[in-house]
Design a protein around this motif. Structure first.
Motif, PDB file in Angstrom:
ATOM      1  N   THR A 192     -44.082  29.588  41.350  1.00  0.00           N
ATOM      2  CA  THR A 192     -44.790  29.930  42.587  1.00  0.00           C
ATOM      3  C   THR A 192     -45.584  28.739  43.111  1.00  0.00           C
ATOM      4  OG1 THR A 192     -44.975  32.211  41.804  1.00  0.00           O
ATOM      5  CG2 THR A 192     -46.395  31.580  43.637  1.00  0.00           C
ATOM      6  N   LEU A 193     -46.206  27.993  42.213  1.00  0.00           N
ATOM      7  CA  LEU A 193     -46.938  26.781  42.600  1.00  0.00           C
ATOM      8  C   LEU A 193     -46.016  25.781  43.288  1.00  0.00           C
ATOM      9  CD1 LEU A 193     -49.338  24.726  42.482  1.00  0.00           C
ATOM     10  CD2 LEU A 193     -48.498  24.108  40.187  1.00  0.00           C
ATOM     11  N   ILE A 194     -44.869  25.509  42.680  1.00  0.00           N
ATOM     12  CA  ILE A 194     -43.937  24.529  43.252  1.00  0.00           C
ATOM     13  C   ILE A 194     -43.418  25.002  44.606  1.00  0.00           C
ATOM     14  CG2 ILE A 194     -41.742  23.320  42.926  1.00  0.00           C
ATOM     15  CD1 ILE A 194     -44.164  22.392  41.171  1.00  0.00           C
ATOM     16  N   ASP A 195     -43.168  26.299  44.745  1.00  0.00           N
ATOM     17  CA  ASP A 195     -42.731  26.822  46.041  1.00  0.00           C
ATOM     18  C   ASP A 195     -43.771  26.522  47.123  1.00  0.00           C
ATOM     19  OD1 ASP A 195     -40.366  27.810  45.057  1.00  0.00           O
ATOM     20  OD2 ASP A 195     -41.062  29.881  44.873  1.00  0.00           O
ATOM     21  N   ALA A 196     -45.045  26.756  46.809  1.00  0.00           N
ATOM     22  CA  ALA A 196     -46.103  26.524  47.801  1.00  0.00           C
ATOM     23  C   ALA A 196     -46.215  25.046  48.150  1.00  0.00           C
ATOM     24  CB  ALA A 196     -47.442  27.047  47.276  1.00  0.00           C
ATOM     25  N   LEU A 197     -46.176  24.188  47.144  1.00  0.00           N
ATOM     26  CA  LEU A 197     -46.286  22.750  47.394  1.00  0.00           C
ATOM     27  C   LEU A 197     -45.084  22.248  48.194  1.00  0.00           C
ATOM     28  CD1 LEU A 197     -47.571  21.435  43.914  1.00  0.00           C
ATOM     29  CD2 LEU A 197     -48.905  22.173  45.909  1.00  0.00           C
ATOM     30  N   TYR A 198     -43.907  22.725  47.836  1.00  0.00           N
ATOM     31  CA  TYR A 198     -42.687  22.294  48.521  1.00  0.00           C
ATOM     32  C   TYR A 198     -42.703  22.723  49.988  1.00  0.00           C
ATOM     33  CZ  TYR A 198     -37.686  21.952  49.605  1.00  0.00           C
ATOM     34  OH  TYR A 198     -36.476  21.661  50.193  1.00  0.00           O
TER      35      TYR A 198
END
Length: 377
Positions: free
Chosen positions: A316-322
């Motif tokens: 979920t973190l990587i999705d938001a950053l991406y």
């Protein structure tokens, strides 16, 4: 000190490379600084008798736009730090709009009419100058509000706006839903702010990252040294003064705060444990992605079924950053493709979800991704 004088000092010392477009922008900000710091002229005899002052024209604001790494935030820092007035505020545009929405909600609860006017009046009572980083419009809710809010701030309350963006005004909210309601805001920017391009051939942020890299493994002293160097290069902070790097308390909403141990110039440093071992959701990660153009995450372990909760939070973190085009720099136990322990068996859903994350992590290391501006569609 004047903006252009400080800029000249940085060039002379070798901290900055000579750049004609930066010098032009520094000179324009210098003139704005002088206008804002000039005391209001005294009125004539009748005015003095009745306590009146001459009306002073509101200075024109400035809109700096250009690709990532061209020095927009650096110039904004110089302007804000050297501007000798108290009623000024520097804020990331996303953070400002979240605040505006919160103020509008409070006003609507009063049920006393249009909430835009009192919100604009309250903001104007707090500041004379609003300095925004990275103006970008990604949703119709912001687009619908901005024309009326900024018209009130600039035209009715004489607030001076200085902002940076990765796009020229005409490209803001391009192809967005109901964009016709946003065109008044674009016209306001073009009429009341001086629009200056900052699109020189050098991406200074990428320049600073040369030879540093974004993915460092295994976790240990060498990887820590590499991300430490990346932090100091990106922030221009002296490594000798590392004990005094500022921290921050990031507002996650609902009265919750997230401690950011190192937070400077749009770069935030976090431990994996703080981000993914604690109970967090998508809203927390979106707050981070909106606040920081670069996120450094240290000590990412091997993931998999035994760390299922941490793994799903990391996804979920990587999705938001991406989605917000945040630059990611890490220390990790393994390369992205080997970060998920596939030998443990079970959790087919987790493995499938992590495959998409691996693809994003690989793309986030690419030159094309690193050249994108924060928040770009």
């Amino acid at each position: 000190m004047r903006v252009s004088d400080r800029y000249a000092q940085l060039v002379a010392s070798g901290e900055l490379k000579p750049d004609p477009e930066q010098a032009t922008a520094a000179a324009r900000l210098d003139r704005l600084q002088a206008e804002l710091e000039q005391p209001a002229p005294a009125a004539g005899l009748v005015g003095r008798l009745f306590g009146a002052r001459k009306a002073v024209p509101t200075p024109r604001g400035v809109y700096l736009w250009g690709s990532v790494g061209r020095g927009k935030s650096m110039l904004m820092d110089l302007f804000h730090d050297n501007l000798a007035i108290a009623a000024k505020r520097r804020v990331h545009f996303h953070e400002f709009m979240l605040e505006v929405h919160a103020r509008l909600r409070d006003e609507r609860k009063k049920e006393i009419g249009d909430p835009i006017a009192p919100v604009a009046a309250a903001i104007a009572a707090e500041v004379r100058v609003l300095a925004f980083d990275e103006m970008v419009v990604n949703n119709s809710a912001d687009a619908m509000i901005m024309s009326r809010l900024f018209a009130a701030l600039i035209e009715r309350h004489q607030v001076v706006v200085v902002t940076t963006s990765n796009r020229p005004p005409a490209d803001l909210y391009k192809n967005g839903l109901n964009r016709e309601h946003f065109l008044g805001f674009i016209a306001l920017i073009e009429n009341r702010l001086d629009v200056l391009p900052l699109n020189g051939p050098t991406d200074y942020r990428m320049d600073r990252m040369q030879g540093v890299g974004t993915w460092h493994m295994p976790v240990g002293d060498a990887a820590t040294a590499a991300v430490r160097e990346a932090f100091f290069r990106l922030t221009d902070f002296s490594p000798e003064d590392s004990a005094n790097v500022p921290s921050a308390e990031l507002d996650l909403g609902g009265g919750r705060l997230l401690h950011v141990p190192k937070s400077l110039k749009g770069v935030g440093v976090f431990s994996f444990k703080r981000l993914c071992a604690e109970a967090r959701g998508a809203a927390d990660y979106l707050a981070i992605a909106r606040k920081y153009h670069t996120v450094i995450v240290v000590a990412i372990p091997r993931l998999g079924p035994e760390r299922r909760n941490e793994t799903m939070r990391f996804i979920t973190l990587i999705d938001a950053l991406y989605e917000h085009k945040v630059k990611l720099i890490v220390t990790a136990a393994a390369a992205p493709a080997e970060l998920y322990d596939r030998s443990a068996g079970g959790d087919e859903e987790g493995r499938f979800a992590f495959d998409r994350t691996v693809s994003r992590l690989m793309e986030m290391q690419s030159t094309d991704y690193l050249a994108l501006g924060h928040g770009e569609d």
